[in-house]
Design an enzyme around this catalytic site. Structure first.
Site, mmCIF file in Angstrom:
data_model
loop_
_atom_site.group_PDB
_atom_site.id
_atom_site.type_symbol
_atom_site.label_atom_id
_atom_site.label_comp_id
_atom_site.label_asym_id
_atom_site.label_seq_id
_atom_site.Cartn_x
_atom_site.Cartn_y
_atom_site.Cartn_z
ATOM 1 C CG ASP A 91 -13.972 -15.659 -10.980
ATOM 2 O OD1 ASP A 91 -15.119 -15.198 -10.892
ATOM 3 O OD2 ASP A 91 -13.594 -16.656 -10.325
ATOM 4 C CB CYS B 287 -26.340 -13.340 -5.484
ATOM 5 S SG CYS B 287 -24.753 -13.992 -4.957
#
Length: 400
Positions: free
Chosen positions: A252, A341
């Site tokens: 990340d 998403c």
């Protein structure tokens, strides 16, 4: 009580006529009566046909958000209690309520409000002016409903710090609603323990919508070498670890997220097999490919690359690129879990983009499963914005 009347233009109101909850500023012919932003108004069609009641805000392009289709219905304490009770009863039937989204805005007919339950803490996000007036009432009702099931809430935190509030003419706000408490809350999901930072984590602190998609990935990960991209606080990576993966790398770009992911790995006794790197995924994937690295399972759970229709072309490029890179890192016969998403990256466009990535990577895909968000984020048909998460698992095969 006298309510102002909002009259629609002839031929407008298509969204609410098909079951949605929004009326845009350009759909309104007139507003008759005294009205202040946030007030409840009666909505009627151009010919006087009653459409129901909602709250108005002249600051917002979404001028009215509907609360009920019944013109005679009073929007009072009893009405709010009924909506809250229905939302809680639905969660009890459909999901694990240890941690779940208990109110999902329009899909629970409480437009503009999100409430997440993390163990014995509630996190509230209010995104519309009208619902702000009911916020405390809704929290009180939720606590009462839960207490009837012997669930006692020890604290409430507000995360109304999303930029979309500015479009409603609202200030951004975050802080405690009631007594202060430790804002790092431990939850249990799919037998994985997490520390959720409700104060400084993304959105409300944790993405509950992937709960059952994370569980679906578990069965692929036993004895596997796994790469989890955009790991956030480690959720997919830890599900892989719990399932018995031999090694997991979670990646990340946020150091804050990676720090919490490492704490979560330690919490689950997985620090030896689940490792994390703070890197830009778009930079790392080509590096891994050039080093000849391959994985049994690759997971792609990126943030929304687009939050508007205007930036959809760039978003498609982004999704195509990471899926192409991800597929190239999957061993022949291994598995790819990939999702979007973004509401604007709809099912057809996302599916087409993955297809293009597979063609460019010269891979053949066998679909294992398709999923959406967990049922505590219900998709209200006719309210398109409530359907946003698309999740695929594929077996990735070389072209034979």
């Amino acid at each position: 009580m006298e309510h102002a009347i909002v009259e629609l233009k002839r031929g407008e109101g298509r969204t609410i006529k098909s079951g949605g909850l929004w009326i845009y500023d350009n759909e309104i012919a007139s507003v008759k009566g005294n009205v202040t932003d946030g007030d409840i108004v009666i909505v009627q069609d151009f010919d006087g046909y009653p459409m129901g009641k909602g709250f108005i805000n002249f600051n917002s392009k979404i001028r009215v958000r509907m609360m009920t289709r019944k013109k005679e219905q009073e929007i009072d304490a009893d009405f709010i209690k009924m909506r809250v009770k229905n939302a809680w009863e639905y969660r009890k039937k459909t999901v694990d309520i240890n941690s779940c989204r208990v109110i999902f805005g329009e899909a629970d007919w409480l437009p503009g409000l999100v409430v997440d339950k993390f163990a014995d803490v509630l996190v509230v996000q209010s995104l519309a002016l009208g619902i702000d007036f009911f916020k405390e009432e809704i929290i009180k009702d939720l606590k009462e409903c839960m207490a009837e099931d012997d669930i006692y809430i020890r604290g409430v935190y507000e995360r109304s710090d999303a930029k979309v509030r500015k479009q409603e003419g609202l200030e951004l706000y975050k802080g405690f609603l009631g007594p202060e408490f430790d804002t790092k809350v431990e939850i249990l999901e799919n037998n994985v323990r997490y520390l959720v930072d409700v104060k400084d984590g993304q959105k409300t602190g944790f993405f509950l919508d992937q709960k059952y998609n994370r569980m679906a990935v578990q069965r692929l990960c036993k004895d596997a070498k796994v790469l989890d991209c955009f790991t956030h606080t480690g959720s997919f990576a830890l599900n892989a670890g719990i399932a018995g993966a031999t090694s997991v790398l979670g990646v990340d770009a946020s150091l804050f997220a990676i720090d919490l992911a490492e704490q979560n790995a330690k919490l689950n006794g997985l620090s030896d097999c689940v490792k994390f790197q703070c890197r830009d995924v778009f930079e790392l994937l080509p590096e891994l490919e050039s080093q000849g690295e391959t994985f049994d399972v690759v997971i792609l759970d990126p943030p929304a690359f687009t939050k508007s229709r205007n930036s959809i072309k760039n978003a498609v490029k982004g999704y195509r690129e990471i899926n192409l890179r991800g597929m190239k890192l999957v061993k022949d016969g291994g598995y790819l879990a990939t999702c979007s998403c973004s509401h604007f990256m709809d099912f057809e466009l996302f599916t087409k983009t993955i297809h293009q990535a597979a063609d460019h990577a010269h891979k053949r895909l066998r679909q294992v499963q398709f999923g959406t968000q967990a049922p505590d984020h219900p998709i209200l048909w006719a309210a398109e914005e409530s359907y946003y998460l698309k999740f695929y698992i594929f077996q990735v095969c070389e072209e034979h």
